[in-house]
Scaffold this motif. Structure first.
Motif, PDB file in Angstrom:
ATOM      1  N   ALA A  79       0.830  -1.204   0.000  1.00 18.99           N
ATOM      2  CA  ALA A  79       0.000   0.000   0.000  1.00 18.99           C
ATOM      3  C   ALA A  79       0.866   1.257   0.000  1.00 18.99           C
ATOM      4  O   ALA A  79       0.581   2.225  -0.719  1.00 18.99           O
ATOM      5  CB  ALA A  79      -0.936  -0.011   1.207  1.00 18.99           C
ATOM      6  N   MET A  82       2.276   1.976  -3.451  1.00 19.18           N
ATOM      7  CA  MET A  82       1.298   2.533  -4.377  1.00 19.18           C
ATOM      8  C   MET A  82       0.989   3.993  -4.052  1.00 19.18           C
ATOM      9  O   MET A  82       0.729   4.796  -4.961  1.00 19.18           O
ATOM     10  CB  MET A  82       0.021   1.695  -4.356  1.00 19.18           C
ATOM     11  N   ASN A 120      -5.783   6.957  -3.577  1.00 20.73           N
ATOM     12  CA  ASN A 120      -5.186   6.667  -2.269  1.00 20.73           C
ATOM     13  C   ASN A 120      -6.129   5.859  -1.399  1.00 20.73           C
ATOM     14  O   ASN A 120      -5.707   4.947  -0.667  1.00 20.73           O
ATOM     15  CB  ASN A 120      -4.805   7.968  -1.567  1.00 20.73           C
ATOM     16  N   PHE A 123      -6.099   2.189  -2.354  1.00 24.45           N
ATOM     17  CA  PHE A 123      -4.891   1.480  -1.942  1.00 24.45           C
ATOM     18  C   PHE A 123      -4.827   1.257  -0.433  1.00 24.45           C
ATOM     19  O   PHE A 123      -4.144   0.346   0.023  1.00 24.45           O
ATOM     20  CB  PHE A 123      -3.650   2.243  -2.403  1.00 24.45           C
ATOM     21  N   VAL A 251      -4.988   0.053 -10.247  1.00 23.77           N
ATOM     22  CA  VAL A 251      -5.941  -0.155  -9.159  1.00 23.77           C
ATOM     23  C   VAL A 251      -6.577  -1.537  -9.288  1.00 23.77           C
ATOM     24  O   VAL A 251      -6.753  -2.256  -8.306  1.00 23.77           O
ATOM     25  CB  VAL A 251      -7.019   0.942  -9.150  1.00 23.77           C
ATOM     26  N   TYR A 254      -3.880  -4.061  -8.329  1.00 25.44           N
ATOM     27  CA  TYR A 254      -3.703  -4.052  -6.875  1.00 25.44           C
ATOM     28  C   TYR A 254      -4.835  -4.812  -6.188  1.00 25.44           C
ATOM     29  O   TYR A 254      -4.599  -5.598  -5.250  1.00 25.44           O
ATOM     30  CB  TYR A 254      -3.658  -2.612  -6.373  1.00 25.44           C
TER      31      TYR A 254
END
Length: 507
Positions: A79, A82, A120, A123, A251, A254
């Motif tokens: 996290a 990212m 943000n 993540f 995204v 992730y």
């Protein structure tokens, strides 16, 4: 609790609202606040990266409502990585935009901040409901940025983009509902505990929900056959917006990494490694289609768009191996491909702004201002994106090839990666030849003097390419850190303990 964890979401949310209320009619004030916010985001991201580097996983319970009942944010190495990538890319794009491009609409800076907020949040979030919420924030802000500056083609592509993502959002809710119906939780850590306990009679519902979520994340990541929205959207988006969108597909990647290792990984019982049989062939097909698109592209924007698709194919095919070594290679390639694609989109915009009616089409046209300098930038970006030595793309592909050597499908990996690399090299060589080399000999018609071209856009592209160079020079330490991040991802117990507080991990 450590309140640093909320800042990557709170800071752009507050600044975005402030820009809407107080500064949208003042371009200078908007630029000052927006740059200040993004610089602070980068500083916060670096602080969180330093915190995460000690190996501890930190959870932040909003309102002190403990998980799994309250909203929780979770910081680990992945996290934090990212967050820093998002802030660094955002700052580069913003420097490009304030060179004059942002004056084409008064809402660019608020939308830009809300976009960073959504990224943000996606993540950092530790539960699926809030992942859905941040996806919707991303959708709204990205649509506003997509149509920034107007234009028929841009509006058409924007509508297609919104419709596709709204369908994806509906499927997201259905998938989450199916999973909740058999587990009773949406918290990621709690889900990791509940999935192995699901009764055999409920496995069909559980796995159907998980496959639907994979479908949604595949849409976000532009995975074949769900990639159809990306070429038209990114190629028609404003250059700086397309550059920021380079991280949007990440995204989806992730989310796949987070869910299908944490909750549907080795300890998931009947649902263990659920994504692998679907993700691997789709990833390899995406790689082939993307690089074939680069070869056949008719404009630099299309070329960059298909390069994004191809890079996502290689990234997700590597993730689908689901080993720590492959994951660390995939994360290195993720960093490289995000910066490389963003640089390409900005270069395409630089070309389009200078070639008049020819825009960024792959066709001969009279030479244009700063043509030699932009040709050099394109040459460097093309070397990186195609994976030629000595830049980070070459190292990333070597890491991937080495990581999959023992996989049963290693032959397919090696063959397709090498073959598609050749396609990409030919495609970029053709594009560069038509736009820069062959056009260099054509004299531009006489035209009245114009104001000097702004410097900031060139600085922004140079900054992104410098990032690729730094990723190459410091490849050893970076990859060593990514190996630790990968090992942490494949050790779900630490994440679960931190979130649920079983070992005092919430602080």
């Amino acid at each position: 609790m450590n309140h640093w964890l909320i800042l990557p979401i709170l800071l752009p949310a507050v600044l975005g609202a402030l820009l809407v209320v107080a500064a949208r009619h003042d371009s200078v004030l908007s630029r000052v606040f927006s740059v200040l916010s993004t610089v602070l985001l980068l500083i916060v991201g670096l602080v969180l990266l330093a915190m995460a580097s000690d190996g501890a996983i930190r959870a932040y319970a909003l309102g002190e409502w403990m998980a799994p009942f309250g909203i929780v944010l979770v910081l680990d190495r992945l996290a934090a990585l990212m967050l820093v990538l998002t802030a660094a890319l955002g700052l580069g794009v913003l420097v490009y935009a304030i060179g004059g491009w942002d004056e084409r609409g008064k809402h660019f800076h608020p939308l830009f901040q809300f976009q960073l907020m959504g990224l943000n949040g996606a993540f950092l979030t530790g539960d699926f409901f809030n992942l859905f919420v941040f996806f919707e924030i991303l959708l709204i802000a990205s649509y506003g940025l997509m149509v920034h500056g107007g234009g028929g083609l841009r509006m058409k592509a924007g509508v297609q983009y919104v419709v596709t993502n709204l369908v994806g959002s509906s499927i997201f809710l259905i998938g989450v509902g199916l999973i909740y119906s058999v587990t009773g939780t949406l918290n990621m850590a709690d889900l990791a505990l509940k999935v192995p306990q699901v009764a055999p009679a409920d496995q069909a519902l559980l796995q159907t929900g998980a496959v639907l979520l994979l479908l949604v994340f595949g849409v976000k990541a532009a995975l074949v056959p769900l990639h159809f929205w990306l070429p038209g959207t990114y190629a028609n988006a404003p250059g700086p917006v397309a550059a920021l969108f380079a991280i949007m597909t990440k995204v989806g990647a992730y989310s796949i990494i987070r869910l299908y290792v944490l909750a549907f990984g080795a300890d998931a019982g009947e649902a263990a490694w659920l994504a692998a049989p679907w993700l691997l062939p789709a990833g390899l097909l995406t790689l082939v289609l993307g690089m074939t698109g680069v070869f056949a592209a008719r404009s630099l924007g299309q070329m960059a768009s298909f390069a994004v698709i191809g890079s996502m194919g290689m990234l997700l095919a590597t993730v689908a191996v689901f080993t720590p070594q492959a994951m660390s290679a995939a994360l290195y390639y993720l960093l490289h491909s995000t910066l490389g694609a963003a640089a390409l989109f900005l270069i395409a915009d630089l070309v389009a702004e200078r070639r008049g009616v020819h825009r960024d089409r792959l066709a001969q046209a009279p030479r244009f201002a700063q043509g030699s300098l932009i040709a050099g930038l394109f040459f460097a970006a093309a070397i990186a994106v195609t994976g030629m030595p000595p830049l980070s793309g070459f190292l990333g592909k070597l890491l991937v090839l080495d990581a999959v050597r023992s996989h049963p499908q290693a032959g397919w990996f090696w063959t397709l990666i090498l073959a598609t690399s050749l396609l990409a090299i030919i495609g970029f060589a053709r594009g560069g030849s038509l736009v820069f080399w062959k056009s260099h000999a054509l004299e531009a018609p006489a035209s009245p003097l114009r104001r000097p071209a702004p410097v900031l856009p060139i600085v922004a592209v140079g900054g992104l390419l410098t990032g690729l160079a730094a990723l190459t020079v410091f490849a050893g330490p970076v990859h060593a850190w990514l190996e630790l991040a990968s090992a942490q991802v494949f050790t779900p117990a630490g994440y679960i303990d931190a979130v649920l507080g079983t070992t005092g991990g919430v602080h």
